[in-house]
Motif scaffolding. Structure first.
Motif, PDB file in Angstrom:
ATOM      1  N   PRO A 150       0.846  -1.196   0.000  1.00  0.00           N
ATOM      2  CA  PRO A 150       0.000   0.000   0.000  1.00  0.00           C
ATOM      3  C   PRO A 150       0.877   1.239   0.000  1.00  0.00           C
ATOM      4  O   PRO A 150       2.018   1.193   0.438  1.00  0.00           O
ATOM      5  CB  PRO A 150      -0.812  -0.119   1.295  1.00  0.00           C
ATOM      6  N   GLY A 184      -7.433  -1.075  -2.687  1.00  0.00           N
ATOM      7  CA  GLY A 184      -7.068  -0.261  -1.517  1.00  0.00           C
ATOM      8  C   GLY A 184      -5.605   0.170  -1.549  1.00  0.00           C
ATOM      9  O   GLY A 184      -4.756  -0.464  -2.194  1.00  0.00           O
ATOM     10  N   GLY A 185      -5.320   1.284  -0.857  1.00  0.00           N
ATOM     11  CA  GLY A 185      -3.937   1.752  -0.722  1.00  0.00           C
ATOM     12  C   GLY A 185      -3.298   2.180  -2.023  1.00  0.00           C
ATOM     13  O   GLY A 185      -2.068   2.122  -2.174  1.00  0.00           O
ATOM     14  N   PRO A 236       1.011   3.684  -3.054  1.00  0.00           N
ATOM     15  CA  PRO A 236       1.366   2.286  -3.327  1.00  0.00           C
ATOM     16  C   PRO A 236       2.822   2.177  -3.746  1.00  0.00           C
ATOM     17  O   PRO A 236       3.443   3.161  -4.124  1.00  0.00           O
ATOM     18  CB  PRO A 236       0.448   1.930  -4.491  1.00  0.00           C
ATOM     19  N   VAL A 241      -3.653   0.655  -4.843  1.00  0.00           N
ATOM     20  CA  VAL A 241      -3.424  -0.541  -5.680  1.00  0.00           C
ATOM     21  C   VAL A 241      -4.757  -0.954  -6.308  1.00  0.00           C
ATOM     22  O   VAL A 241      -5.800  -0.926  -5.651  1.00  0.00           O
ATOM     23  CB  VAL A 241      -2.877  -1.709  -4.818  1.00  0.00           C
TER      24      VAL A 241
END
Ligand SMILES: Cc1cc2nc3c(=O)[nH]c(=O)nc-3n(C[C@H](O)[C@H](O)[C@H](O)COP(=O)(O)OP(=O)(O)OC[C@H]3O[C@@H](n4cnc5c(N)ncnc54)[C@H](O)[C@@H]3O)c2cc1C
Length: 332
Positions: free
Chosen positions: A166, A301-302, A168, A304
């Motif tokens: 993350p 998420g993060g 990223p 990505v």
């Protein structure tokens, strides 16, 4: 925008090419292992029973046919296609006709027998016949896309990504590199790199058969699951769905029982005798699946995302899907 694409199959290569065309700084990690894009039969048509998939497939096919550069990269050959089904085809045929006018028509079982040689079809079977359909080489397309990228300011790297973080960022043997966006387009390896999404690796297999099938077009028979297309020297490429799930993409082996079932089904469906699998020509590979399927950008998420097939048939939708995904990423 600095974007990393993990995977240089047809999905990753097409997305990286689109992102670079849109002005992004792109690094693609393409270690060059044997993959789905290298094994793919590359059948393309506009019609899919699902209306959304039909829209993506028809848009991809329209670009493949109309753009000289893409057509050349892909090595597209137009053979026509027939899809046998008892489902309601009206919305999907309309989606194809909107993009490829005059390509698709609906025929009944009698015409399927007369024009394509199908036998013993159920009474409710109908066929969607497409003039503008055929096959291309996903392998050739990605090679060209990656070469273009390397010559137009993209960074094409052969390192394997060990970890997606993350932030990223990605970790390779050269260390950790941060980006504005990381897209994991690693096909059947994607579940190893990104958890959380219900992605599964499934075996896909076809073989080359010597069998006197009287059908000059690519076909799908969704009553039996048999699909195929004429190949060189009178041989036919034929396949059916494989039920081997959660396979290791680095260790897939041919399912010889399936290869025999394919031969038997083709004999019955086309009313032909004899035939054999061409020696050593059962191709066993794999793809990434999810439900519902479809090649699209999914937020993990993060910073990505994943961009992977989800259906075992991403070659036919990759041009439209990569265009949409690149636009989404650049706008974000
Ligand atoms: C036998 C077969 C026949 C098919 N026939 C058709 C067809 O007729 N029509 C159709 O539309 N579709 C077909 N498909 C499906 C279609 O070819 C696939 O959906 C498509 O090729 C998937 O492309 P991809 O880029 O997602 O995955 P892949 O081509 O598998 O590419 C994934 C890439 O990620 C790389 N990678 C993996 N891990 C890492 C890592 N850690 N770091 C960096 N890179 C990594 C791999 O080296 C690989 O190059 C077929 C598939 C198969 C297997």
């Amino acid at each position: 925008m600095r974007a990393a694409v993990v995977g240089g199959g047809v999905a990753g290569a097409a997305l990286a090419w689109r992102l670079r065309t849109a002005g992004a700084d792109v690094t693609v990690y393409a270690p060059g292992a044997a993959d789905a894009s290298g094994a793919s039969g590359g059948l393309v048509r506009g019609f899919e029973v699902d209306g959304g998939a039909a829209r993506d497939a028809a848009e991809s096919l329209a670009e493949l046919r109309a753009d000289d550069l893409v057509r050349d990269w892909a090595g597209y050959r137009e053979t026509g296609s027939v899809y046998v089904t008892a489902d309601d085809v009206t919305p999907s045929v309309a989606a194809v006709e909107a993009v490829l006018p005059g390509s698709a028509s609906v025929v009944d079982g009698a015409e399927l027998a007369r024009r394509f040689g199908f036998r013993d079809l159920p009474a409710d079977a109908a066929g969607v016949v497409e003039r503008h359909a055929g096959h291309f080489s996903p392998d050739r397309f990605r090679e060209h896309a990656l070469r273009w990228l390397a010559g137009h300011g993209g960074d094409v790297r052969t390192e394997r990504v060990a970890e997606v973080l993350p932030g990223p960022a990605v970790r390779t043997s050269a260390g950790v590199t941060a980006f504005d966006a990381v897209v994991v387009a690693a096909g059947a390896w994607t579940p190893r790199l990104v958890g959380g999404e219900p992605l599964r690796a499934k075996q896909i297999q076809y073989g080359l058969y010597r069998l006197p099938i009287p059908c000059a077009a690519s076909f799908v028979d969704d009553r039996t699951g048999l699909y195929g297309r004429p190949d060189r020297d009178g041989a036919f490429l034929l396949g059916m769905g494989c039920d081997r799930w959660d396979v290791d993409p680095d260790g897939v082996t041919p399912d010889h029982d399936l290869a025999a079932r394919v031969l038997d089904t083709a004999r019955r469906r086309f009313g032909v005798a004899g035939g054999e699998v061409v020696a050593d020509r059962v191709v066993a590979s794999f793809d990434c699946y999810r439900s519902p399927g479809g090649l699209r950008l999914v937020d993990a998420g993060g910073g990505v995302s994943t961009f992977t097939g989800g259906s075992g048939g991403a070659a036919k939708t990759v041009l439209a899907a990569s265009r949409r995904a690149a636009a989404e990423l650049v706008a974000s």
